[in-house]
Design an enzyme around this catalytic site. Structure first.
Site, PDB file in Angstrom:
ATOM      1  N   ARG A  96     -16.014 -26.530  56.988  1.00 35.59           N
ATOM      2  CA  ARG A  96     -16.629 -27.603  56.186  1.00 35.59           C
ATOM      3  C   ARG A  96     -16.587 -28.932  56.944  1.00 35.59           C
ATOM      4  O   ARG A  96     -17.479 -29.761  56.808  1.00 35.59           O
ATOM      5  CB  ARG A  96     -16.003 -27.666  54.799  1.00 35.59           C
ATOM      6  N   GLU A  99     -17.645 -13.931  48.811  1.00 33.72           N
ATOM      7  CA  GLU A  99     -18.960 -14.102  49.450  1.00 33.72           C
ATOM      8  C   GLU A  99     -19.132 -13.150  50.645  1.00 33.72           C
ATOM      9  O   GLU A  99     -20.221 -12.611  50.867  1.00 33.72           O
ATOM     10  CB  GLU A  99     -19.140 -15.561  49.873  1.00 33.72           C
ATOM     11  N   LYS A 131     -29.180 -21.234  56.820  1.00 38.06           N
ATOM     12  CA  LYS A 131     -30.112 -21.156  55.693  1.00 38.06           C
ATOM     13  C   LYS A 131     -31.581 -21.123  56.155  1.00 38.06           C
ATOM     14  O   LYS A 131     -31.878 -21.425  57.322  1.00 38.06           O
ATOM     15  CB  LYS A 131     -29.866 -22.357  54.767  1.00 38.06           C
ATOM     16  N   HIS A 163     -24.458 -23.002  54.982  1.00 41.66           N
ATOM     17  CA  HIS A 163     -23.519 -22.829  53.870  1.00 41.66           C
ATOM     18  C   HIS A 163     -22.144 -22.538  54.438  1.00 41.66           C
ATOM     19  O   HIS A 163     -22.023 -21.853  55.454  1.00 41.66           O
ATOM     20  CB  HIS A 163     -23.947 -21.628  53.004  1.00 41.66           C
ATOM     21  N   ASN A 186     -30.239 -27.978  53.578  1.00 42.37           N
ATOM     22  CA  ASN A 186     -29.204 -28.564  54.433  1.00 42.37           C
ATOM     23  C   ASN A 186     -28.651 -27.588  55.486  1.00 42.37           C
ATOM     24  O   ASN A 186     -27.522 -27.742  55.952  1.00 42.37           O
ATOM     25  CB  ASN A 186     -28.098 -29.183  53.579  1.00 42.37           C
ATOM     26  N   PHE A 199     -30.692 -28.458  39.868  1.00 36.45           N
ATOM     27  CA  PHE A 199     -31.335 -28.013  41.112  1.00 36.45           C
ATOM     28  C   PHE A 199     -31.287 -26.498  41.304  1.00 36.45           C
ATOM     29  O   PHE A 199     -31.699 -25.985  42.340  1.00 36.45           O
ATOM     30  CB  PHE A 199     -30.701 -28.718  42.328  1.00 36.45           C
ATOM     31  N   TYR A 217     -25.325 -17.857  43.858  1.00 35.67           N
ATOM     32  CA  TYR A 217     -25.108 -19.256  43.460  1.00 35.67           C
ATOM     33  C   TYR A 217     -24.871 -19.396  41.946  1.00 35.67           C
ATOM     34  O   TYR A 217     -25.124 -20.465  41.394  1.00 35.67           O
ATOM     35  CB  TYR A 217     -26.289 -20.116  43.895  1.00 35.67           C
TER      36      TYR A 217
HETATM   37  P1  IDP Z   1     -22.070 -27.373  49.481  1.00 41.60           P
HETATM   38  O1  IDP Z   1     -23.087 -26.410  50.064  1.00 41.60           O
HETATM   39  O2  IDP Z   1     -21.861 -28.556  50.376  1.00 41.60           O
HETATM   40  O3  IDP Z   1     -20.782 -26.694  49.099  1.00 41.60           O
HETATM   41  P2  IDP Z   1     -22.708 -27.468  46.637  1.00 41.60           P
HETATM   42  O4  IDP Z   1     -22.469 -28.663  45.771  1.00 41.60           O
HETATM   43  O5  IDP Z   1     -21.811 -26.289  46.479  1.00 41.60           O
HETATM   44  O6  IDP Z   1     -22.725 -27.989  48.165  1.00 41.60           O
HETATM   45  O7  IDP Z   1     -24.213 -27.028  46.395  1.00 41.60           O
HETATM   46  C1  IDP Z   1     -24.691 -25.790  46.876  1.00 41.60           C
HETATM   47  C2  IDP Z   1     -26.045 -26.007  47.499  1.00 41.60           C
HETATM   48  O8  IDP Z   1     -26.969 -26.437  46.493  1.00 41.60           O
HETATM   49  C3  IDP Z   1     -26.106 -27.134  48.565  1.00 41.60           C
HETATM   50  O9  IDP Z   1     -25.657 -26.733  49.829  1.00 41.60           O
HETATM   51  C4  IDP Z   1     -27.580 -27.477  48.538  1.00 41.60           C
HETATM   52  O10 IDP Z   1     -28.361 -26.526  49.271  1.00 41.60           O
HETATM   53  C5  IDP Z   1     -27.906 -27.349  47.054  1.00 41.60           C
HETATM   54  N1  IDP Z   1     -27.786 -28.648  46.358  1.00 41.60           N
HETATM   55  C6  IDP Z   1     -26.641 -29.293  46.016  1.00 41.60           C
HETATM   56  N2  IDP Z   1     -26.902 -30.469  45.413  1.00 41.60           N
HETATM   57  C7  IDP Z   1     -28.257 -30.571  45.360  1.00 41.60           C
HETATM   58  C8  IDP Z   1     -29.162 -31.566  44.835  1.00 41.60           C
HETATM   59  O11 IDP Z   1     -28.738 -32.607  44.311  1.00 41.60           O
HETATM   60  N3  IDP Z   1     -30.493 -31.311  44.979  1.00 41.60           N
HETATM   61  C9  IDP Z   1     -30.982 -30.170  45.570  1.00 41.60           C
HETATM   62  N4  IDP Z   1     -30.163 -29.213  46.062  1.00 41.60           N
HETATM   63  C10 IDP Z   1     -28.830 -29.402  45.964  1.00 41.60           C
HETATM   64 MG    MG Z   2     -20.421 -25.213  47.634  1.00 47.33          MG
END
Ligand code: IDP
Ligand code: MG
Length: 149
Positions: free
Chosen positions: A96, A137, A20, A126, A123, A68, A60
């Site tokens: 994962r 995807e 990312k 992805h 983070n 968010f 997304y």
């Molecule tokens: P994942 O990437 O671990 O599967 P998801 O819940 O699918 O997590 O969320 C997609 C992306 O959205 C996350 O990787 C992160 O970048 C962002 N995200 C998820 N939860 C939050 C939040 O509480 N605050 C800000 N960004 C978030």
């Molecule tokens: Mg996800």
């Protein structure tokens, strides 16, 4: 029958991943690709690319009702990303495991997110959450001729 079986086997052993913007901006492409290689994944497609805001919203879209969503789509379209298709036995769950929890503060020690991520939003990586989404995807980012087996 044979070909269908083969395709099923391939599709259950691939995942779609992105490095990312926060990680690309900090020069971490090489580090993360090395971690991926060391964990035994084979690269089947790879490119540096950039999402427009509309492409980030489409990618997304399952999160469109989340608070968010705006922050996420702005972040994911602010600078380049690396997109890749990886192959390994049980690729989706194995990847994962390698990246850890969404939030780096609760991600298991040694995982990519625990080592590199800045926050729950930024983070660093992805990974698809199912075989079905991995296929969707991968096709969002790559044409058939860019995925090589
Ligand atoms: P994942 O990437 O671990 O599967 P998801 O819940 O699918 O997590 O969320 C997609 C992306 O959205 C996350 O990787 C992160 O970048 C962002 N995200 C998820 N939860 C939050 C939040 O509480 N605050 C800000 N960004 C978030
Ligand atoms: Mg996800």
């Amino acid at each position: 029958m044979f070909l269908l079986g083969l395709q099923k086997k391939i599709m259950s052993n691939i995942t779609f991943i992105m490095i990312k913007p926060d990680a690309v901006e900090r020069g971490l492409i090489g580090n993360i690709l090395k971690d991926i290689n060391d964990a035994g994944f084979n690269v089947r497609a790879l490119k540096l690319t950039k999402l427009s805001i509309d492409e980030a919203k489409t990618f997304y879209s399952v999160h469109s009702e989340r608070p968010f969503f705006d922050e996420l789509t702005k972040y994911m379209s602010r600078s380049p990303i690396v997109a890749a298709v990886l192959e390994k036995e049980n690729a989706v769950s194995e990847f994962r495991k390698l990246i850890g929890d969404t939030d780096p503060s609760t991600a298991e020690k040694g995982t990519i997110r625990s080592r590199y991520a800045i926050s729950k939003g930024e983070n660093s990586v992805h990974g698809s959450d199912s075989d079905e989404n991995a296929k969707i995807e991968a096709q969002f980012h790559f044409s058939g001729r860019e995925i090589l087996f």
